[in-house]
Design a protein around this motif. Structure first.
Motif, PDB file in Angstrom:
ATOM      1  N   SER A 142       0.681  -1.177   0.021  1.00 45.22           N
ATOM      2  CA  SER A 142      -0.016  -0.066  -0.099  1.00 45.22           C
ATOM      3  C   SER A 142       0.765   1.200  -0.057  1.00 45.22           C
ATOM      4  CB  SER A 142      -0.900  -0.116   1.096  1.00 45.22           C
ATOM      5  OG  SER A 142      -0.073  -0.090   2.475  1.00 45.22           O
ATOM      6  N   LEU A 146       0.653   3.956  -2.734  1.00 45.57           N
ATOM      7  CA  LEU A 146       0.489   5.375  -2.551  1.00 45.57           C
ATOM      8  C   LEU A 146       1.244   6.243  -3.117  1.00 45.57           C
ATOM      9  CD1 LEU A 146      -1.882   6.875  -0.869  1.00 45.57           C
ATOM     10  CD2 LEU A 146      -0.173   7.067   0.869  1.00 45.57           C
ATOM     11  N   ILE A 168      -5.003   0.227  -2.295  1.00 47.96           N
ATOM     12  CA  ILE A 168      -4.759   1.272  -1.206  1.00 47.96           C
ATOM     13  C   ILE A 168      -5.966   1.144   0.065  1.00 47.96           C
ATOM     14  CG2 ILE A 168      -4.391   3.544  -0.290  1.00 47.96           C
ATOM     15  CD1 ILE A 168      -2.942   3.971  -3.006  1.00 47.96           C
ATOM     16  N   LEU A 182      -0.167   5.049   6.176  1.00 47.71           N
ATOM     17  CA  LEU A 182      -0.492   5.803   4.808  1.00 47.71           C
ATOM     18  C   LEU A 182      -1.033   7.258   5.142  1.00 47.71           C
ATOM     19  CD1 LEU A 182      -2.784   2.810   3.511  1.00 47.71           C
ATOM     20  CD2 LEU A 182      -0.648   3.618   2.606  1.00 47.71           C
TER      21      LEU A 182
END
Length: 365
Positions: A142, A146, A168, A182
């Motif tokens: 992820s 991103l 994501i 994130l």
């Protein structure tokens, strides 16, 4: 004219076939390399937490740090002994690696991907992560996704951008720690975008939307399985464990006890050295009621420690990150079989005899 057209068409088919065969062979090699531990074991690798995720479908209530979204993900492939999950998460890893190589200008030849995956299989834990039914693999994927969606979105086709968005969102819904990472990456991207030629809002909107979609996905799954529109409990426990291990909790207790009237005050000189020992051994955490008894106190200590010791938080986080990059080891909690999950299947059988499922077994004890 017809003869020439036939020759050209035949040559075209041969060219397409010659192009596809190396790429297919490279992709198959990557799958075998990353799934080697599971293939050798003849069953997906498990960890004690795996049962906690899967149990969410059967038990119908929330427990700390066990995502209902990931629990549903596991349940879908349960009838096929979870191999679809391994194939899907390994395919995501290979796909993200391919996208990163393309951005770096190394995505044309199939041997580029083969060499990179072979290197990762030899010197990193990626094959173990790919072969294990756990959320960990989605954390790294992820972050890379991103980055690609923020800084290289224009390079990819629409379907690829949608794929990154979904990956994501799903990863953000699998674990609160992944969601926090994130959000940190998203925040750090803001000053970088302001100093670049990219439009910050246009770059950040899809990335932020993906994280928000993951949060909404988790809330919806929690509502569907437990009947409560709430966040998965236990998020502060992870941060508390890190601060405990870095000595910040001890410092906070020394500064505020006994006036703060915290449950941990009498135990401040007896706290374990590591987060694992605190959370998962039969010690003070169990004695004080685990997450139900200490959850609110851990939240208070985490939030107040962030306010009172910001420099120590930064220093210890940087030191822990550097130390983590040097560590290469196998988790002592990986399991080769499904024995510790069987009682969850039994729970489901008792709750719904009409939907009872045959207990899964593994061929390697």
């Amino acid at each position: 004219m017809t003869t020439s057209g036939t020759v050209i068409a035949a040559y075209g088919r041969q060219t397409v076939r010659a192009f596809h065969v190396p790429h297919i062979a490279a992709t198959l090699f990557c799958f075998v390399a990353l799934l080697a531990p599971a293939l050798w074991n003849r069953y997906p690798l498990l960890q004690y937490d795996t049962g906690g995720y899967l149990a969410r479908w059967y038990e119908g209530y929330l427990v700390p740090s066990r995502s209902t979204v990931f629990g549903l993900f596991l349940h879908v492939g349960e009838g096929l002994h979870f191999w679809p999950e391994l194939v899907l998460q390994t395919g995501c890893a290979i796909w993200v690696i391919s996208l990163v190589l393309r951005v770096a200008g190394l995505g044309a030849a199939p041997w580029h991907k083969t060499l990179v995956v072979a290197g990762l299989a030899l010197v990193t834990a990626l094959p173990v992560l790919s072969s294990t039914l756990l959320t960990d693999i989605f954390a790294g994927l992820s972050v890379l996704s991103l980055h690609l969606l923020i800084f290289h979105r224009s390079v990819f086709a629409r379907l690829e951008r949608i794929g990154l968005f979904v990956l994501i969102a799903f990863a953000a819904a699998t674990h609160s720690a992944t969601l926090a990472v994130l959000l940190a990456v998203l925040a750090l991207a803001v000053p970088v975008l302001l100093l670049s030629d990219l439009r910050p809002l246009r770059a950040l909107l899809p990335a932020g939307g993906a994280i928000a979609a993951g949060a909404a996905m988790l809330l919806a799954a929690n509502l569907a399985l437990s009947g409560h529109l709430v966040w998965t409990p236990g998020g502060f426990g992870i941060a508390f464990g890190r601060m405990l291990q870095d000595g910040i909790v001890k410092r906070y207790l020394d500064d505020h006890c006994p006036s703060a009237r915290l449950k941990l005050c009498p135990y401040r000189n007896e706290l374990p050295a590591t987060a694992d020992d605190f959370l998962w051994s039969n010690g003070v955490f169990n004695e004080l009621g685990r997450f139900r008894g200490l959850g609110e106190e851990m939240r208070v200590i985490v939030l107040h420690s962030l306010q009172e010791y910001p420099l120590q938080q930064i220093e210890t986080a940087v030191a822990a990150s550097a130390r983590q990059l040097r560590l290469v080891a196998r988790s002592g909690h990986a399991r080769p079989n499904l024995a510790h999950l069987r009682h969850h299947r039994a729970l489901h059988s008792r709750r719904s005899a009409g939907h009872a499922q045959r207990p899964a077994t593994t061929r390697r004890a």
